[in-house]
Design a protein around this motif. Structure first.
Motif, PDB file in Angstrom:
ATOM      1  N   VAL A  97       1.415  -1.099  -0.155  1.00 47.33           N
ATOM      2  CA  VAL A  97       0.123   0.001   0.023  1.00 47.33           C
ATOM      3  C   VAL A  97       0.748   1.222   0.095  1.00 47.33           C
ATOM      4  O   VAL A  97       0.529   2.135  -0.882  1.00 47.33           O
ATOM      5  CB  VAL A  97      -0.982   0.092   1.199  1.00 47.33           C
ATOM      6  CG1 VAL A  97      -1.437   1.326   1.590  1.00 47.33           C
ATOM      7  CG2 VAL A  97      -1.543  -0.721   1.436  1.00 47.33           C
ATOM      8  N   THR A  98       1.907   0.928   0.824  1.00 48.32           N
ATOM      9  CA  THR A  98       2.879   2.260   0.948  1.00 48.32           C
ATOM     10  C   THR A  98       4.276   2.164   1.189  1.00 48.32           C
ATOM     11  O   THR A  98       4.486   1.286   2.014  1.00 48.32           O
ATOM     12  CB  THR A  98       1.957   2.830   2.444  1.00 48.32           C
ATOM     13  OG1 THR A  98       1.322   3.629   2.449  1.00 48.32           O
ATOM     14  CG2 THR A  98       3.336   4.396   2.058  1.00 48.32           C
ATOM     15  N   SER A 101       9.153   4.201   3.627  1.00 49.03           N
ATOM     16  CA  SER A 101       9.322   5.915   3.606  1.00 49.03           C
ATOM     17  C   SER A 101       9.294   5.961   4.784  1.00 49.03           C
ATOM     18  O   SER A 101       9.246   5.427   6.026  1.00 49.03           O
ATOM     19  CB  SER A 101       7.863   6.467   3.040  1.00 49.03           C
ATOM     20  OG  SER A 101       6.645   5.870   3.487  1.00 49.03           O
ATOM     21  N   ALA A 110       6.537   0.685   6.310  1.00 45.71           N
ATOM     22  CA  ALA A 110       5.767   0.871   4.997  1.00 45.71           C
ATOM     23  C   ALA A 110       4.511  -0.110   5.649  1.00 45.71           C
ATOM     24  O   ALA A 110       4.173  -0.519   6.242  1.00 45.71           O
ATOM     25  CB  ALA A 110       6.486  -0.873   4.416  1.00 45.71           C
ATOM     26  N   ASP A 111       3.134   0.384   4.376  1.00 47.83           N
ATOM     27  CA  ASP A 111       2.201  -0.759   4.796  1.00 47.83           C
ATOM     28  C   ASP A 111       1.884  -1.206   3.287  1.00 47.83           C
ATOM     29  O   ASP A 111       2.112  -1.400   2.273  1.00 47.83           O
ATOM     30  CB  ASP A 111       1.243   0.484   4.826  1.00 47.83           C
ATOM     31  CG  ASP A 111       0.990   1.492   5.882  1.00 47.83           C
ATOM     32  OD1 ASP A 111       2.024   1.158   6.573  1.00 47.83           O
ATOM     33  OD2 ASP A 111       0.769   2.990   5.168  1.00 47.83           O
ATOM     34  N   THR A 119      -5.187  -2.863   5.704  1.00 47.65           N
ATOM     35  CA  THR A 119      -3.723  -2.358   6.321  1.00 47.65           C
ATOM     36  C   THR A 119      -3.151  -2.891   7.467  1.00 47.65           C
ATOM     37  O   THR A 119      -3.888  -2.209   8.591  1.00 47.65           O
ATOM     38  CB  THR A 119      -3.816  -1.105   5.345  1.00 47.65           C
ATOM     39  OG1 THR A 119      -4.594   0.061   5.274  1.00 47.65           O
ATOM     40  CG2 THR A 119      -2.612  -0.370   5.990  1.00 47.65           C
ATOM     41  N   SER A 121       1.059  -2.336   8.718  1.00 47.62           N
ATOM     42  CA  SER A 121       2.109  -1.388   8.351  1.00 47.62           C
ATOM     43  C   SER A 121       2.684  -2.478   9.900  1.00 47.62           C
ATOM     44  O   SER A 121       3.216  -2.406  10.724  1.00 47.62           O
ATOM     45  CB  SER A 121       1.926  -0.099   8.788  1.00 47.62           C
ATOM     46  OG  SER A 121       3.167   0.565   9.234  1.00 47.62           O
TER      47      SER A 121
END
Length: 130
Positions: A97-98, A101, A110-111, A119, A121
């Motif tokens: 998802v992410t 970072s 990070a996700d 979600t 993480s």
């Protein structure tokens, strides 16, 4: 009032208990206990529980729900290595998802999503290796 309490469990509502069990056991490596369902509760479906190192339990019930019904748990990577973990998840077909970072404190985060779109993480402190 809640500031002095520990989180005891994080509950997820999932559409397919078998698929959820496979993801959390085989992809994420969690030790899950499958619990027999009770007649009249959640349609009598089995449910899952995983105890985590910090005493928090992850609990999964097969029942209708929508994205956003469950909180986002954050798994702390005590030894670092977030980039390799994210690459490993992506190679298994997990939706990132992410990407990795920077977290507000200088650490890394990070996700990713489970099969129901919840979600999850990851976080590692700034002094840990990427």
């Amino acid at each position: 009032m809640l500031a002095k309490m520990n989180i005891g469990a994080i509950v997820f509502y999932v559409s397919d208990i078998d698929r959820t069990e496979a993801f959390y056991r085989e992809t994420l490596g969690l030790d899950l206990n499958r619990m027999p369902g009770e007649p009249g509760e959640s349609g009598g479906a089995d449910w899952l529980m995983a105890g985590m190192a910090n005493g928090v339990s992850l609990i999964f019930f097969q029942m209708p729900g929508k994205q956003g019904d469950s909180p986002v748990p954050v798994f702390e990577l005590a030894e670092g290595g977030i980039e390799a973990i994210v690459e490993g998840l992506a190679s298994k077909g997990v939706t990132i998802v992410t990407p990795v970072s920077h977290a507000p404190d200088g650490g890394l985060t990070a996700d990713f999503a489970d099969p129901d779109g919840h979600t999850l993480s990851m976080y590692q402190a700034p002094d840990k290796p990427r």
